[in-house]
Design a protein around this motif. Structure first.
Motif, PDB file in Angstrom:
ATOM      1  N   PHE A 136       0.832  -1.207   0.000  1.00 20.78           N
ATOM      2  CA  PHE A 136       0.000   0.000   0.000  1.00 20.78           C
ATOM      3  C   PHE A 136       0.871   1.263   0.000  1.00 20.78           C
ATOM      4  O   PHE A 136       0.554   2.253  -0.642  1.00 20.78           O
ATOM      5  N   ARG A 137       1.968   1.225   0.747  1.00 19.09           N
ATOM      6  CA  ARG A 137       2.804   2.432   0.849  1.00 19.09           C
ATOM      7  C   ARG A 137       3.669   2.601  -0.399  1.00 19.09           C
ATOM      8  O   ARG A 137       4.062   3.723  -0.732  1.00 19.09           O
ATOM      9  N   ALA A 138       3.952   1.508  -1.085  1.00 18.46           N
ATOM     10  CA  ALA A 138       4.815   1.600  -2.278  1.00 18.46           C
ATOM     11  C   ALA A 138       4.022   1.965  -3.527  1.00 18.46           C
ATOM     12  O   ALA A 138       4.561   2.600  -4.441  1.00 18.46           O
ATOM     13  N   ALA A 139       2.758   1.563  -3.586  1.00 10.12           N
ATOM     14  CA  ALA A 139       2.007   1.689  -4.838  1.00 10.12           C
ATOM     15  C   ALA A 139       1.284   3.028  -4.948  1.00 10.12           C
ATOM     16  O   ALA A 139       0.588   3.445  -4.023  1.00 10.12           O
ATOM     17  N   ASP A 140       1.440   3.683  -6.089  1.00 11.15           N
ATOM     18  CA  ASP A 140       0.650   4.889  -6.367  1.00 11.15           C
ATOM     19  C   ASP A 140      -0.792   4.492  -6.646  1.00 11.15           C
ATOM     20  O   ASP A 140      -1.733   5.223  -6.348  1.00 11.15           O
ATOM     21  N   THR A 141      -0.946   3.333  -7.272  1.00  4.82           N
ATOM     22  CA  THR A 141      -2.262   2.855  -7.688  1.00  4.82           C
ATOM     23  C   THR A 141      -2.369   1.384  -7.313  1.00  4.82           C
ATOM     24  O   THR A 141      -1.469   0.598  -7.607  1.00  4.82           O
ATOM     25  N   VAL A 142      -3.472   1.030  -6.647  1.00  7.35           N
ATOM     26  CA  VAL A 142      -3.703  -0.367  -6.282  1.00  7.35           C
ATOM     27  C   VAL A 142      -4.917  -0.853  -7.075  1.00  7.35           C
ATOM     28  O   VAL A 142      -6.040  -0.379  -6.855  1.00  7.35           O
ATOM     29  N   ALA A 143      -4.689  -1.766  -8.007  1.00  8.21           N
ATOM     30  CA  ALA A 143      -5.779  -2.319  -8.814  1.00  8.21           C
ATOM     31  C   ALA A 143      -6.241  -3.614  -8.159  1.00  8.21           C
ATOM     32  O   ALA A 143      -5.423  -4.495  -7.859  1.00  8.21           O
ATOM     33  N   ARG A 160     -10.594  -1.963   1.793  1.00  5.71           N
ATOM     34  CA  ARG A 160     -10.782  -0.502   1.881  1.00  5.71           C
ATOM     35  C   ARG A 160     -10.612  -0.030   3.328  1.00  5.71           C
ATOM     36  O   ARG A 160      -9.938   0.969   3.590  1.00  5.71           O
ATOM     37  N   ALA A 161     -11.204  -0.781   4.265  1.00  7.44           N
ATOM     38  CA  ALA A 161     -11.111  -0.391   5.677  1.00  7.44           C
ATOM     39  C   ALA A 161      -9.656  -0.438   6.151  1.00  7.44           C
ATOM     40  O   ALA A 161      -9.177   0.485   6.835  1.00  7.44           O
ATOM     41  N   HIS A 162      -8.948  -1.490   5.760  1.00  6.84           N
ATOM     42  CA  HIS A 162      -7.552  -1.620   6.186  1.00  6.84           C
ATOM     43  C   HIS A 162      -6.701  -0.511   5.567  1.00  6.84           C
ATOM     44  O   HIS A 162      -5.861   0.100   6.237  1.00  6.84           O
ATOM     45  N   TYR A 163      -6.959  -0.232   4.301  1.00  2.00           N
ATOM     46  CA  TYR A 163      -6.219   0.800   3.573  1.00  2.00           C
ATOM     47  C   TYR A 163      -6.393   2.157   4.261  1.00  2.00           C
ATOM     48  O   TYR A 163      -5.429   2.882   4.494  1.00  2.00           O
ATOM     49  N   LYS A 164      -7.648   2.438   4.607  1.00  2.69           N
ATOM     50  CA  LYS A 164      -7.937   3.716   5.282  1.00  2.69           C
ATOM     51  C   LYS A 164      -7.305   3.742   6.673  1.00  2.69           C
ATOM     52  O   LYS A 164      -6.767   4.760   7.092  1.00  2.69           O
ATOM     53  N   ALA A 165      -7.385   2.602   7.380  1.00  3.30           N
ATOM     54  CA  ALA A 165      -6.832   2.547   8.741  1.00  3.30           C
ATOM     55  C   ALA A 165      -5.333   2.836   8.728  1.00  3.30           C
ATOM     56  O   ALA A 165      -4.776   3.319   9.717  1.00  3.30           O
ATOM     57  N   LEU A 166      -4.686   2.547   7.605  1.00  2.00           N
ATOM     58  CA  LEU A 166      -3.242   2.805   7.502  1.00  2.00           C
ATOM     59  C   LEU A 166      -2.959   4.216   6.972  1.00  2.00           C
ATOM     60  O   LEU A 166      -1.833   4.533   6.605  1.00  2.00           O
ATOM     61  N   ASP A 167      -4.033   5.016   6.885  1.00  2.00           N
ATOM     62  CA  ASP A 167      -3.896   6.407   6.418  1.00  2.00           C
ATOM     63  C   ASP A 167      -3.487   6.518   4.963  1.00  2.00           C
ATOM     64  O   ASP A 167      -2.839   7.490   4.563  1.00  2.00           O
ATOM     65  N   CYS A 168      -3.815   5.498   4.173  1.00  2.00           N
ATOM     66  CA  CYS A 168      -3.586   5.596   2.727  1.00  2.00           C
ATOM     67  C   CYS A 168      -4.843   6.219   2.114  1.00  2.00           C
ATOM     68  O   CYS A 168      -5.930   6.094   2.659  1.00  2.00           O
TER      69      CYS A 168
END
Ligand SMILES: Nc1ncnc2c1ncn2[C@@H]1O[C@H](COP(=O)(O)OP(=O)(O)OP(=O)(O)O)[C@@H](O)[C@H]1O
Ligand SMILES: [Mg+2]
Length: 249
Positions: A136-143, A160-168
């Motif tokens: 998540f931190r490396a990718a500009d775009t996650v498909a 989506r929830a995990h992504y948001k929880a990591l502040d992405c």
């Protein structure tokens, strides 16, 4: 350079098939592309006929002790290079957990490739632990390939929830329908009315097609042996949509 990850916490949803075909489509469009196989199953490396160099070792990789540029191999295709997977990648999560600052390891490893490549495509294993955070931190775009079923859609809300929880930033998550079988009522209805959790849904759907499995017979991207098949065209549309979402490649 942009980094594009094919990721889902679910297995067997078409991540590798999409990663290989999109990397090949980008390279065919003249974009210098690196396909980075992060999955110890090494399916993407196998499709592209690449084996890792002996030096490849996940422990030394995460510690920054490998000259990553030397691990990159050519493929049979213009503009497409590969970082093949090694079985030692199976320990990535444990290895990352041992580091003091594990979240940005992959991002740091990818950064120097900006000198030689315009696009890095990550083929990710199904995971939601340390490696997922690195992705998540490396990718500009996650498909995110979504088979039109309730469970795959539900898994997207977990992602989506995990992504948001990591502040992405959720706007970097780009789901797309994968393995679509229009004979199925559920597939048709989810296509016609995508659930809200599929926000940002890409305007290209990959059909369920036996020709995708034939990638294993040919050990090649679809365009190399079935250039005008509807599934090949779907991956090309997907690449066009991703390219426009990423901007500036
Ligand atoms: N659009 C498709 N139509 C038919 N079969 C497909 C399609 N996409 C993928 N497959 C087949 O489904 C299987 C899983 O696909 P793939 O390896 O791309 O999924 P994955 O999400 O990368 O799996 P994993 O989580 O194990 O890495 C493979 O046998 C592949 O050939
Ligand atoms: Mg895979």
């Amino acid at each position: 350079m942009k980094t594009l990850a094919f990721y889902h916490l679910k297995g067997g949803v078409g991540k590798t098939a999409a990663a290989v075909n999109i990397a090949h489509a980008a390279a065919s469009d003249g974009v210098p592309t690196l396909f980075w196989d992060l999955d110890p199953q090494a399916a993407g490396s196998w499709y592209l006929r690449a084996k890792p160099r002996k030096a490849m070792d996940a422990k030394r990789l995460v510690k920054g002790k490998l000259a990553v540029g030397r691990l990159v191999r050519e493929t049979a295709y213009d503009n497409l290079a590969i970082m093949p997977a090694d079985f030692s990648l199976r320990s990535m999560d444990i290895l990352l957990r041992k580091l003091d600052d594990p979240q940005q390891v992959l991002k740091r490893l990818i950064a120097p490739f900006g000198e030689s490549f315009s696009l890095v495509v990550l083929d990710c294993p199904p995971t939601i632990s340390e490696l997922a955070e690195n992705i998540f931190r490396a990718a500009d775009t996650v498909a995110v390939p979504i088979v039109p079923t309730h469970l795959s859609v539900r898994a997207m809300s977990q992602v989506r929830a995990h992504y948001k929880a990591l502040d992405c930033k959720p706007r970097n998550l780009h789901p797309f329908y994968s393995m679509v079988d229009r004979r199925r009522t559920l597939h048709r209805s989810l296509l016609e009315q995508p659930p809200a959790v599929l926000k940002n849904l890409l305007p290209a759907a990959v059909p369920y097609a036996a020709v995708v499995e034939k990638m294993g017979d040919h050990r090649a991207p679809l365009a190399a042996f079935a250039p005008s098949h509807p599934a090949t065209l779907a991956y090309q549309q997907l690449w066009a949509a991703l390219r426009s979402r990423m901007g500036g490649i």
